[in-house]
Design a protein around this motif. Structure first.
Motif, PDB file in Angstrom:
ATOM      1  N   THR A  82     -17.464  -5.557 -14.513  1.00 49.16           N
ATOM      2  CA  THR A  82     -16.929  -6.100 -15.761  1.00 49.16           C
ATOM      3  C   THR A  82     -15.405  -6.046 -15.711  1.00 49.16           C
ATOM      4  O   THR A  82     -14.825  -5.374 -14.866  1.00 49.16           O
ATOM      5  CB  THR A  82     -17.381  -5.260 -16.975  1.00 49.16           C
ATOM      6  OG1 THR A  82     -16.777  -3.970 -16.882  1.00 49.16           O
ATOM      7  CG2 THR A  82     -18.881  -5.122 -17.040  1.00 49.16           C
ATOM      8  N   ALA A  83     -14.776  -6.767 -16.603  1.00 50.96           N
ATOM      9  CA  ALA A  83     -13.337  -6.621 -16.781  1.00 50.96           C
ATOM     10  C   ALA A  83     -13.077  -6.723 -18.268  1.00 50.96           C
ATOM     11  O   ALA A  83     -13.863  -7.334 -18.996  1.00 50.96           O
ATOM     12  CB  ALA A  83     -12.576  -7.704 -16.032  1.00 50.96           C
ATOM     13  N   MET A  84     -11.994  -6.097 -18.707  1.00 49.00           N
ATOM     14  CA  MET A  84     -11.744  -6.084 -20.140  1.00 49.00           C
ATOM     15  C   MET A  84     -10.334  -6.555 -20.444  1.00 49.00           C
ATOM     16  O   MET A  84      -9.398  -6.229 -19.730  1.00 49.00           O
ATOM     17  CB  MET A  84     -11.947  -4.674 -20.683  1.00 49.00           C
ATOM     18  CG  MET A  84     -11.994  -4.612 -22.195  1.00 49.00           C
ATOM     19  SD  MET A  84     -12.631  -3.018 -22.716  1.00 49.00           S
ATOM     20  CE  MET A  84     -13.391  -3.440 -24.264  1.00 49.00           C
ATOM     21  N   PHE A  86      -7.704  -6.193 -23.419  1.00 46.11           N
ATOM     22  CA  PHE A  86      -7.541  -5.312 -24.580  1.00 46.11           C
ATOM     23  C   PHE A  86      -6.665  -5.953 -25.657  1.00 46.11           C
ATOM     24  O   PHE A  86      -5.816  -6.798 -25.373  1.00 46.11           O
ATOM     25  CB  PHE A  86      -6.874  -4.000 -24.149  1.00 46.11           C
ATOM     26  CG  PHE A  86      -7.687  -3.167 -23.208  1.00 46.11           C
ATOM     27  CD1 PHE A  86      -8.528  -2.172 -23.678  1.00 46.11           C
ATOM     28  CD2 PHE A  86      -7.614  -3.376 -21.839  1.00 46.11           C
ATOM     29  CE1 PHE A  86      -9.271  -1.395 -22.806  1.00 46.11           C
ATOM     30  CE2 PHE A  86      -8.350  -2.611 -20.961  1.00 46.11           C
ATOM     31  CZ  PHE A  86      -9.187  -1.618 -21.441  1.00 46.11           C
TER      32      PHE A  86
ATOM     33  N   SER B 129     -11.393   0.698 -17.001  1.00 46.38           N
ATOM     34  CA  SER B 129     -12.203  -0.502 -17.210  1.00 46.38           C
ATOM     35  C   SER B 129     -12.315  -1.328 -15.936  1.00 46.38           C
ATOM     36  O   SER B 129     -13.230  -2.129 -15.787  1.00 46.38           O
ATOM     37  CB  SER B 129     -11.627  -1.353 -18.343  1.00 46.38           C
ATOM     38  OG  SER B 129     -10.471  -2.033 -17.902  1.00 46.38           O
ATOM     39  N   LEU B 130     -11.383  -1.141 -15.014  1.00 43.13           N
ATOM     40  CA  LEU B 130     -11.443  -1.882 -13.751  1.00 43.13           C
ATOM     41  C   LEU B 130     -12.179  -1.091 -12.669  1.00 43.13           C
ATOM     42  O   LEU B 130     -12.273  -1.536 -11.531  1.00 43.13           O
ATOM     43  CB  LEU B 130     -10.023  -2.214 -13.275  1.00 43.13           C
ATOM     44  CG  LEU B 130      -9.308  -3.298 -14.096  1.00 43.13           C
ATOM     45  CD1 LEU B 130      -7.811  -3.261 -13.850  1.00 43.13           C
ATOM     46  CD2 LEU B 130      -9.858  -4.677 -13.779  1.00 43.13           C
TER      47      LEU B 130
END
Lengths: 247, 241
Positions: A82-84, A86, B129-130
Motif C-alpha cells: 500500500t501507499a498513503m 497524508f 506507511s511505505l
C-alpha cells in the motif's frame, strides 16, 4: 482485490470502527464521506496498520492477514503493498524532492539507484514537478508538496493508494492542482481509497461512495445514488448540512 | 612567575594527556551508546523501567561528580563482591571511566530525548506507511533530522566531560590534573601557580581543539537545518536549536 472483513477498532473504551466489511476491486475508486470523527481516517490507517485494529481480516494482493495475530513481518509485507498520501503531506524533510520519491525504492525495494532515479523522474513528470527534483520540501507550496507525495506513493507501485483528506490542509487556491493530479492517477487505473470532504470531486471521481456514520458503514453505492437519490436519512442530513455550509 | 619552568614541565604533561583523552573518548562513546536505550525507555514510557531511568537521571544530575567518583571507586568492589567477584580494589582508571560513562549515559539521554520528540509524528508515519523497518526509518529519516538538533547538546556534554575528567585525580588517576598535583608536591608548593597555569592552558587547548571538531560537524548541521526548514523556525523563535 482488497477485502476487509469484520474490522473492529477501539481507542480505550470507545468503539471507533464497528464490524467494517469492504470489498474493493482492481482499478476501483472508493470514496469515504461522512461527519468528522466517524472513523473514515481511522479505517484508512487500519488498512496499512498505522492503527492496529482489535480484530478482523484483510486480504490484499492474494494474501490474507489476520489483524488479531499479525506479525511484524506481515505488517511490513502489508504496508509494502500500500501507499498513503497524508493530509499533512509528510514528505521527508531531510531529503530533496527526488530523494523523497527514490528513497523507498532503494531502502525497501532494494532497487538500484539508477533504476530508482529513472522511475522517480518519470513519476515526478507525471505530477508535473520534474523541475523541482532538487528542491527541498519546505521550498514548495502545499499543493506541490502534496503532488510530490503522490509521486512518492506511485513510485513504489502499490496495489492501492490510500488518500487521507489530501486537500484538507491546503489553501483553497491550491486544492485544484492536487485534485487534478488525483483525477489523473484514478484515470490511469490505480486502485484508490479516498477520504475527502470535497463532495463534488468525490461525485466526479468515484466508482463507489461509502457514507460512514459513528464507526459503521451507513450507506454505500454509486455516487449518483448517494449524492442525488439517497434514501438514507443520515446521509441526506449530512449532505444537506454540508451543502448549506459550503454554498 | 617562572615561564622558563612552565616550558620545562610541559613535556611531562605530554605523557599524561593521552590518559585524559582516553578517559574522555571512552566515556563519550560508551556514554552515548548507553544514552540511546535510556532515552528509548523514557520516550516509550516503558512502565517500571522508565521510572527507574528517571531516578537514575535525576540522581546523576543532582549529585556532584566528585561524589559519584568516590562511590564508584569504593562502592564497585563492594557491589562486585555481592555478585561473586572478589576484588579488593578496582583500577582507578576503570572506576573513573565507568563512572563517567554512567554519568554521560544519563546526561546525553536528556539531549537525545527532546531531539527525538522534536521530530513530527508524520515523518515516522510516512516511513512506516511505505514499509520501512524501524531500523531503516531511524537511519534514513529520523536520525538525520535529530542530529542537527542534538549536536549542540552533545557538544556541550563533551566539553563538560573534558572538564569533569579533571576530577579523576581525586581517586588516584594520574591524568593531567593528577600530574599537576604530583608536580606541585615535588616543588613543595613553590611553583604551584606555574604548574596550574600550565594545566589551565593545556585544558584550554584540548577544549579548543574539541570545539573545532564539533564545529566541523555543526557546519553540516547548518546545511541540514537549512534544508529541513528548521532553520526558518529557529530564526522565528530567535534562538538556536
Amino acid at each position: 482485490m482488497l477485502n476487509i472483513e469484520h474490522l473492529d477498532l477501539s481507542f480505550g473504551d470507545s468503539k471507533v470502527l464497528d464490524d467494517i466489511n469492504l470489498e474493493v476491486h482492481k482499478g476501483e475508486v472508493i470514496t469515504f464521506i461522512g461527519p468528522s470523527g466517524t472513523g473514515k481516517t481511522s479505517l484508512l490507517r487500519c488498512i496499512n496498520l498505522l492503527e492496529k485494529p482489535d480484530g478482523g481480516r484483510i486480504t490484499l494482493g492474494g494474501d490474507t492477514y489476520d489483524y488479531g495475530s499479525i506479525t511484524k513481518k506481515e505488517t511490513l509485507d502489508l504496508r509494502r503493498k500500500t501507499a498513503m498520501v497524508f493530509q499533512q503531506y509528510n514528505l521527508f524533510k531531510n531529503k530533496t524532492v527526488l530523494e523523497n520519491v527514490m528513497d523507498a525504492q532503494i531502502v525497501v525495494q532494494k532497487k538500484s539507484k539508477a533504476a530508482a532515479r529513472d522511475k522517480s523522474m518519470a513519476e515526478l513528470a507525471r505530477v508535473g514537478l520534474e523541475a523541482k527534483a532538487d528542491a527541498y520540501p519546505h521550498q514548495l507550496s502545499g499543493g506541490q508538496q502534496q503532488r510530490v507525495s503522490i509521486a512518492r506513493a506511485l513510485a513504489v507501485e502499490p496495489e492501492v493508494i490510500l488518500f487521507d483528506e489530501p486537500t484538507s490542509a491546503l489553501d483553497p487556491e491550491l486544492v485544484g492542482e492536487v485534485l487534478k493530479t488525483i483525477g489523473e492517477v484514478a484515470g490511469s487505473g490505480m486502485t484508490i481509497i479516498l477520504v475527502t470532504h470535497e463532495m463534488s470531486f468525490a461525485e466526479d471521481i468515484s466508482d463507489r461512495v461509502v457514507f460512514m456514520d459513528r464507526g459503521k458503514v451507513a450507506e454505500e453505492g454509486p455516487p449518483q445514488q448517494i449524492f442525488r437519490h439517497s434514501n438514507h436519512a443520515r446521509t441526506q442530513q449530512f449532505l444537506r448540512k454540508f451543502y448549506t455550509a459550503s454554498h | 612567575m617562572d615561564i622558563q619552568y612552565m616550558i620545562e614541565i610541559f613535556p611531562r604533561f605530554l605523557l599524561v594527556i593521552p590518559i585524559t583523552i582516553l578517559i574522555v573518548v571512552l566515556s563519550a562513546i560508551f556514554g552515548l551508546m548507553l544514552s540511546i536505550p535510556v532515552a528509548a525507555i523514557r520516550i516509550r514510557k516503558i512502565p517500571v523501567l522508565s521510572q527507574m531511568m528517571g531516578a537514575y537521571i535525576s540522581f546523576t544530575r543532582s549529585t556532584p561528580i566528585l561524589l559519584q567518583l568516590f562511590l564508584f571507586f569504593f562502592g564497585l568492589p563492594v557491589l562486585l563482591q555481592l555478585i561473586g567477584f572478589d576484588i579488593m580494589k578496582i583500577d582507578a582508571i576503570t572506576a573513573a571511566v565507568a563512572c563517567l560513562i554512567v554519568f554521560n549515559g544519563a546526561y546525553m539521554s536528556e539531549v537525545l530525548r527532546p531531539a527525538y520528540l522534536a521530530i513530527e509524528k508524520g515523518q515516522h508515519e510516512a516511513a512506516e506507511s511505505l514499509g520501512y523497518t524501524p531500523f531503516q526509518k531511524m537511519k534514513t529519516v529520523i536520525i538525520p533530522q535529530m542530529a542537527p538538533i542534538a549536536l549542540p547538546g552533545l557538544g556541550n556534554a563533551i566539553i563538560h566531560l573534558i572538564h569533569d575528567s579533571s576530577l579523576v585525580f581525586a581517586i588516584g588517576v594520574v591524568d593531567i590534573m593528577g600530574m599537576a598535583t604530583i608536580m606541585s608536591g615535588d616543588t613543595f608548593g613553590m611553583k604551584q601557580v606555574e604548574v596550574f597555569l600550565t594545566v589551565a592552558l593545556i585544558y584550554w587547548g584540548i577544549s579548543m581543539i574539541s570545539e573545532q571538531l564539533i564545529r566541523l560537524l555543526e557546519r553540516r548541521k547548518k546545511k541540514v537545518l537549512k534544508n529541513t526548514g528548521y532553520k526558518l523556525k529557529e530564526e522565528e523563535a530567535g534562538y538556536s536549536v
